[in-house]
Design an enzyme around this catalytic site. Structure first.
Site, mmCIF file in Angstrom:
data_model
loop_
_atom_site.group_PDB
_atom_site.id
_atom_site.type_symbol
_atom_site.label_atom_id
_atom_site.label_comp_id
_atom_site.label_asym_id
_atom_site.label_seq_id
_atom_site.Cartn_x
_atom_site.Cartn_y
_atom_site.Cartn_z
ATOM 1 N N THR A 1 0.420 -1.049 -0.214
ATOM 2 C CA THR A 1 0.301 0.090 -0.327
ATOM 3 C C THR A 1 0.916 0.771 0.353
ATOM 4 O OG1 THR A 1 -1.690 1.549 1.110
ATOM 5 C CG2 THR A 1 -0.321 0.230 2.253
ATOM 6 N N LYS A 2 0.550 2.347 -0.745
ATOM 7 C CA LYS A 2 1.460 3.737 -0.563
ATOM 8 C C LYS A 2 0.169 4.372 0.324
ATOM 9 C CE LYS A 2 4.981 3.872 -3.495
ATOM 10 N NZ LYS A 2 5.780 3.903 -2.246
ATOM 11 N N GLY B 1 -2.209 6.661 5.908
ATOM 12 C CA GLY B 1 -3.259 5.903 6.991
ATOM 13 C C GLY B 1 -3.214 4.498 7.739
ATOM 14 N N ASP C 1 -7.850 -3.843 -1.119
ATOM 15 C CA ASP C 1 -8.539 -2.938 -1.343
ATOM 16 C C ASP C 1 -9.519 -2.948 0.093
ATOM 17 O OD1 ASP C 1 -8.460 -1.261 -3.875
ATOM 18 O OD2 ASP C 1 -10.266 -1.927 -4.150
ATOM 19 N N GLY D 1 -9.144 9.233 5.935
ATOM 20 C CA GLY D 1 -10.017 8.254 4.895
ATOM 21 C C GLY D 1 -11.022 9.362 5.200
ATOM 22 N N ASP E 1 -13.287 7.820 8.134
ATOM 23 C CA ASP E 1 -13.391 8.520 9.173
ATOM 24 C C ASP E 1 -13.733 9.286 9.967
ATOM 25 O OD1 ASP E 1 -12.054 5.762 9.500
ATOM 26 O OD2 ASP E 1 -9.922 6.511 10.292
ATOM 27 N N LYS F 1 -10.453 1.281 17.128
ATOM 28 C CA LYS F 1 -10.632 1.081 15.785
ATOM 29 C C LYS F 1 -10.622 0.055 15.687
ATOM 30 C CE LYS F 1 -9.667 2.656 11.370
ATOM 31 N NZ LYS F 1 -10.222 3.827 9.730
ATOM 32 N N HIS G 1 -13.024 -3.108 9.928
ATOM 33 C CA HIS G 1 -13.096 -3.936 8.783
ATOM 34 C C HIS G 1 -12.163 -4.284 9.027
ATOM 35 C CE1 HIS G 1 -12.132 0.318 7.613
ATOM 36 N NE2 HIS G 1 -12.081 0.035 6.695
HETATM 37 P P1 ITT Z 1 -3.377 2.056 -1.854
HETATM 38 O O1 ITT Z 1 -4.094 1.348 -3.052
HETATM 39 O O2 ITT Z 1 -1.956 2.327 -1.718
HETATM 40 O O3 ITT Z 1 -3.409 0.598 -0.617
HETATM 41 P P2 ITT Z 1 -5.834 3.305 -1.611
HETATM 42 O O4 ITT Z 1 -6.083 5.134 -1.003
HETATM 43 O O5 ITT Z 1 -5.744 4.156 -2.739
HETATM 44 O O6 ITT Z 1 -4.045 3.064 -1.062
HETATM 45 P P3 ITT Z 1 -8.171 1.456 -1.947
HETATM 46 O O7 ITT Z 1 -8.267 1.426 -3.074
HETATM 47 O O8 ITT Z 1 -8.190 1.065 -1.250
HETATM 48 O O9 ITT Z 1 -6.534 2.373 -1.620
HETATM 49 O O10 ITT Z 1 -9.255 2.966 -1.281
HETATM 50 C C1 ITT Z 1 -9.622 3.159 -0.201
HETATM 51 C C2 ITT Z 1 -10.682 4.166 -0.193
HETATM 52 O O11 ITT Z 1 -11.384 4.476 0.895
HETATM 53 C C3 ITT Z 1 -9.472 5.729 0.684
HETATM 54 O O12 ITT Z 1 -10.051 6.270 0.352
HETATM 55 C C4 ITT Z 1 -9.767 5.288 1.760
HETATM 56 O O13 ITT Z 1 -9.610 6.917 2.584
HETATM 57 C C5 ITT Z 1 -10.792 4.796 2.165
HETATM 58 N N1 ITT Z 1 -11.094 3.861 2.816
HETATM 59 C C6 ITT Z 1 -10.566 2.622 3.436
HETATM 60 N N2 ITT Z 1 -10.668 1.989 4.394
HETATM 61 C C7 ITT Z 1 -10.922 3.107 5.401
HETATM 62 C C8 ITT Z 1 -10.411 3.252 7.206
HETATM 63 O O14 ITT Z 1 -10.416 2.583 8.067
HETATM 64 N N3 ITT Z 1 -11.419 4.382 7.413
HETATM 65 C C9 ITT Z 1 -11.442 5.562 6.425
HETATM 66 N N4 ITT Z 1 -11.524 5.473 4.808
HETATM 67 C C10 ITT Z 1 -10.840 4.456 4.702
#
Ligand code: ITT
Length: 198
Positions: A7-8, A11, A68, A150, A152, A171, A176
């Site tokens: 992951t990049k 959070g 994801d 994100g 949250d 949390k 999830h």
């Molecule tokens: P990587 O692909 O590098 O892992 P990303 O941020 O692009 O990073 P995703 O495509 O999985 O990852 O997008 C996940 C989205 O859902 C992102 O906007 C997060 O902010 C949100 N998200 C996922 N889990 C969350 C959490 O535990 N709390 C708040 N927002 C979350």
């Protein structure tokens, strides 16, 4: 055994670092030199998590885990779903939250239900394992709390608190991501016990 977290997202990474404590594996982040993960061209959380895990595992030559995740809002027929990170034009957390609240403008509490989903895929020398986790709640009308990342600050958990008001261990006790991670750990150990016996 070293396992890369593909992951990049800082959070997510911070949460994985906490979750990984006390496990028999050494979870590592991906080196800075890898600037980007491949485009998320899948149609499901699973397909996108696999793209990340396979790419990083092949690049680094060690097992990797892809995450994801995203938010499904019932009133929006499950959107933003796999597009959660790219929901607003900028893709910034704050803008994504604002857009979501705008799209739910005027809806009463009982119409604001939503859930986070997290799909984790482990890519272990070509063997694929997956696990899923969910967290039920609803979308708030205002931001609250400064923890997490994100969505949250605008996600209300079933006990009435916004997710960003919870400490990281709180949390992690309901999220999830932690649900999916626990299941994945069990599957990893099953995979290795099996290979050992065979
Ligand atoms: P990587 O692909 O590098 O892992 P990303 O941020 O692009 O990073 P995703 O495509 O999985 O990852 O997008 C996940 C989205 O859902 C992102 O906007 C997060 O902010 C949100 N998200 C996922 N889990 C969350 C959490 O535990 N709390 C708040 N927002 C979350």
């Amino acid at each position: 055994m070293k396992i890369a977290i593909a992951t990049k997202n800082n959070g997510k990474l911070k949460e994985f670092e906490e979750l990984a404590k006390g496990t028999p594996y050494e979870f590592i982040k991906i080196p800075e030199i890898i600037k980007d993960l491949p485009p998320e061209t899948g149609n499901t959380f699973y397909e996108n998590a696999l793209i990340k895990a396979e790419f990083i595992s092949k690049k680094l030559g060690i097992p990797a885990i892809g995450d994801d995740s995203g938010l499904e809002v019932d009133a929006l027929n499950g959107s933003p779903g796999i597009f959660s990170a790219r929901y607003s034009k900028t893709g910034l957390d704050n803008d994504n939250c604002l857009k979501l609240m705008e799209n739910l403008d005027g809806l009463q509490e009982d119409k604001r239900s939503a859930r986070f989903r997290c799909c984790l895929v482990g890519y272990f020398e070509g063997k694929i394992i997956q696990s899923n986790g969910t967290l039920e709640g609803s979308i708030a009308r205002e931001f609250k709390g400064t923890n997490g990342f994100g969505y949250d600050p605008i996600f209300i958990t079933e006990n009435g608190k916004h997710l960003a008001e919870l400490e990281k261990d709180e949390k992690n006790s309901i999220s999830h991501r932690s649900e999916a991670f626990k299941t994945l750990l069990n599957k990893i150990s099953e995979l290795f016990n099996k290979s050992f016996v065979e």
